[in-house]
Write an enzyme that holds these catalytic residues in place. Structure first.
Site, PDB file in Angstrom:
ATOM      1  CG  ASN A   9     -31.771   8.955   2.666  1.00 32.94           C
ATOM      2  OD1 ASN A   9     -32.105   8.807   3.843  1.00 32.94           O
ATOM      3  ND2 ASN A   9     -30.793   9.764   2.284  1.00 32.94           N
ATOM      4  CE  LYS A  11     -32.406  12.984   1.639  1.00 29.41           C
ATOM      5  NZ  LYS A  11     -32.068  14.129   0.791  1.00 29.41           N
ATOM      6  CG  HIS A  94     -26.841  11.483   2.056  1.00 33.69           C
ATOM      7  ND1 HIS A  94     -27.064  12.850   2.077  1.00 33.69           N
ATOM      8  CD2 HIS A  94     -27.737  10.963   1.179  1.00 33.69           C
ATOM      9  CE1 HIS A  94     -28.062  13.121   1.251  1.00 33.69           C
ATOM     10  NE2 HIS A  94     -28.486  12.008   0.696  1.00 33.69           N
ATOM     11  CD  GLU A  96     -29.490  15.534   2.890  1.00 30.38           C
ATOM     12  OE1 GLU A  96     -29.903  14.650   3.661  1.00 30.38           O
ATOM     13  OE2 GLU A  96     -30.083  15.854   1.836  1.00 30.38           O
ATOM     14  CD  GLU A 166     -28.070  10.637  -3.155  1.00 27.59           C
ATOM     15  OE1 GLU A 166     -29.222  10.226  -3.320  1.00 27.59           O
ATOM     16  OE2 GLU A 166     -27.668  11.143  -2.088  1.00 27.59           O
ATOM     17  N   GLY A 172     -33.103  17.378  -3.361  1.00 22.74           N
ATOM     18  CA  GLY A 172     -34.137  18.163  -2.699  1.00 22.74           C
ATOM     19  C   GLY A 172     -34.442  19.486  -3.383  1.00 22.74           C
ATOM     20  CB  SER A 211     -35.037  15.891  -7.911  1.00 21.48           C
ATOM     21  OG  SER A 211     -34.670  16.911  -6.993  1.00 21.48           O
TER      22      SER A 211
HETATM   23  P1  13P Z   1     -34.348  13.872  -3.029  1.00 21.98           P
HETATM   24  O1  13P Z   1     -34.872  12.671  -3.768  1.00 21.98           O
HETATM   25  O2  13P Z   1     -35.305  14.409  -2.010  1.00 21.98           O
HETATM   26  O3  13P Z   1     -33.802  14.907  -3.966  1.00 21.98           O
HETATM   27  O4  13P Z   1     -33.093  13.344  -2.151  1.00 21.98           O
HETATM   28  C1  13P Z   1     -32.120  12.590  -2.753  1.00 21.98           C
HETATM   29  C2  13P Z   1     -31.242  12.024  -1.716  1.00 21.98           C
HETATM   30  O5  13P Z   1     -30.486  12.732  -1.071  1.00 21.98           O
HETATM   31  C3  13P Z   1     -31.333  10.588  -1.440  1.00 21.98           C
HETATM   32  O6  13P Z   1     -30.300  10.162  -0.622  1.00 21.98           O
END
Ligand code: 13P
Length: 247
Positions: A9, A11, A94, A96, A166, A172, A211
Site C-alpha cells: 500500500n 499510500k 483503510h 487512515e 491492521e 507506521g 510495520s
Molecule cells: P506500515 O507498513 O507503514 O506500518 O503501514 C501499514 C499499512 O497501513 C498498510 O496498509
C-alpha cells in the site's frame, strides 16, 4: 493450503516517474515467487503501473473508490472506471480513510458490495486502536467491523474478499504486533467468518498489516492464520519489498 498474498500500500507516495524507477527493478526481483504480489498505488500512478506490470506476475490495485458508477461526486473515482482500465484490487476501509476521511462501516459495506459487483477484488481493512486493545475490547471491536462490512454479502462472494487485519497502533509506528497476537486476531476473524458462512472460512485470505518488514515477514507469514501482508512503508523500496515477497 491457502496461498499467500502480499500487497504493497503505497499510500500518498510516488509519482509516475517514481513508478518507472521502481518497476525498472522490482519485477525481476519477484518473478519467481510462489506468492501473489499486488501494488496498491495512488490513482495518478495507475496507468503507468498497469503498463509496466504487463507480462509480469504483479497485479495492480488502488487504495479507495466510490461505490457509485458515475455522477456528481467531485474528486472521486468509480469502480466502473477502475475496472475499465484493468485494475484488479481495491483497498476498502483503510484506518487512515476511516480516521481522516469519514469512512464508516456503512460506507465500507457499500463499497465492498460495489467492488464485488464490478468484479474488483476488495481488500477490506479492520483493526483496533491502542485504547481498545488496552481495555480488552479488540475482539469485540474487530468482530463488529467484520460483521458490519459483510452485511448482505452472500456465501458465494465471501472468498473473493481479502481481509487485512491492521491494528492501528502498529501502522507506521515501527511497533509490529507479535506474531502470536496478530495470529490470534486473524484466527478470531476466521472463526467469525465461519460462524457467518461455514467452511468457506478456510478459503478466505486474511492478511496482517502494521510495520511489516523483511526482518519480521517470515515469522508473521508462517503463522497458521496469517495469509500474507498489507505493507506500507516497506513496500516503497523495491529491494526491501521483494525480500518481504520472497520471505
Ligand atoms: P506500515 O507498513 O507503514 O506500518 O503501514 C501499514 C499499512 O497501513 C498498510 O496498509
Amino acid at each position: 493450503m491457502r496461498r499467500k498474498v502480499i500487497a504493497g500500500n503505497w499510500k500518498m507516495n510516488k509519482s509516475p516517474n517514481d513508478v518507472k524507477e521502481f518497476m525498472s527493478k522490482f519485477p525481476e526481483l519477484v518473478k519467481d515467487t510462489a506468492h501473489d504480489v499486488i501494488l496498491c498505488v495512488p490513482f495518478i500512478d495507475v496507468m503507468t503501473a498497469l503498463e509496466l506490470a504487463k507480462n509480469t506476475n504483479i497485479k495492480i490495485g488502488v487504495q479507495n473508490m466510490h461505490y457509485k458508477d458515475s455522477g456528481a461526486y467531485t474528486g472521486e473515482v468509480s469502480p466502473q472506471m477502475l475496472k475499465d482500465i484493468g485494475v484488479q484490487y481495491v483497498i476498502i476501509g483503510h484506518s487512515e480513510r476511516r480516521q481522516y476521511y469519514n469512512e464508516t462501516d456503512e460506507s465500507v459495506n457499500l463499497k465492498l458490495k460495489s467492488a464485488l459487483s464490478h468484479e474488483l477484488n476488495p481488500i477490506v481493512c479492520v483493526g483496533e486502536t491502542l485504547e481498545q486493545r488496552e481495555v480488552g475490547i479488540t475482539k469485540d471491536f474487530v468482530t463488529m467491523q467484520v460483521k458490519n462490512a459483510f452485511e448482505g454479502i452472500s456465501k458465494e462472494e465471501v472468498n473473493k474478499i481479502i481481509i487485512a487485519y491492521e491494528p492501528i497502533w502498529a501502522i507506521g509506528t515501527g511497533k509490529t504486533a507479535s506474531s502470536n497476537d496478530a495470529n490470534e486476531v486473524c484466527k478470531w476473524i476466521r472463526d467469525e467468518i465461519r460462524n457467518m458462512y461455514g467452511d468457506v472460512a478456510d478459503e478466505i485470505i486474511i492478511q496482517y498489516g502494521g510495520s511489516v518488514k523483511s526482518s519480521n515477514a517470515k515469522e508473521l507469514f508462517e503463522m497458521s492464520d496469517i495469509d500474507g501482508g498489507l505493507v506500507g512503508e516497506a513496500s516503497l523500496d523495491p529491494d526491501e519489498f521483494s525480500k518481504i515477497v520472497n520471505y
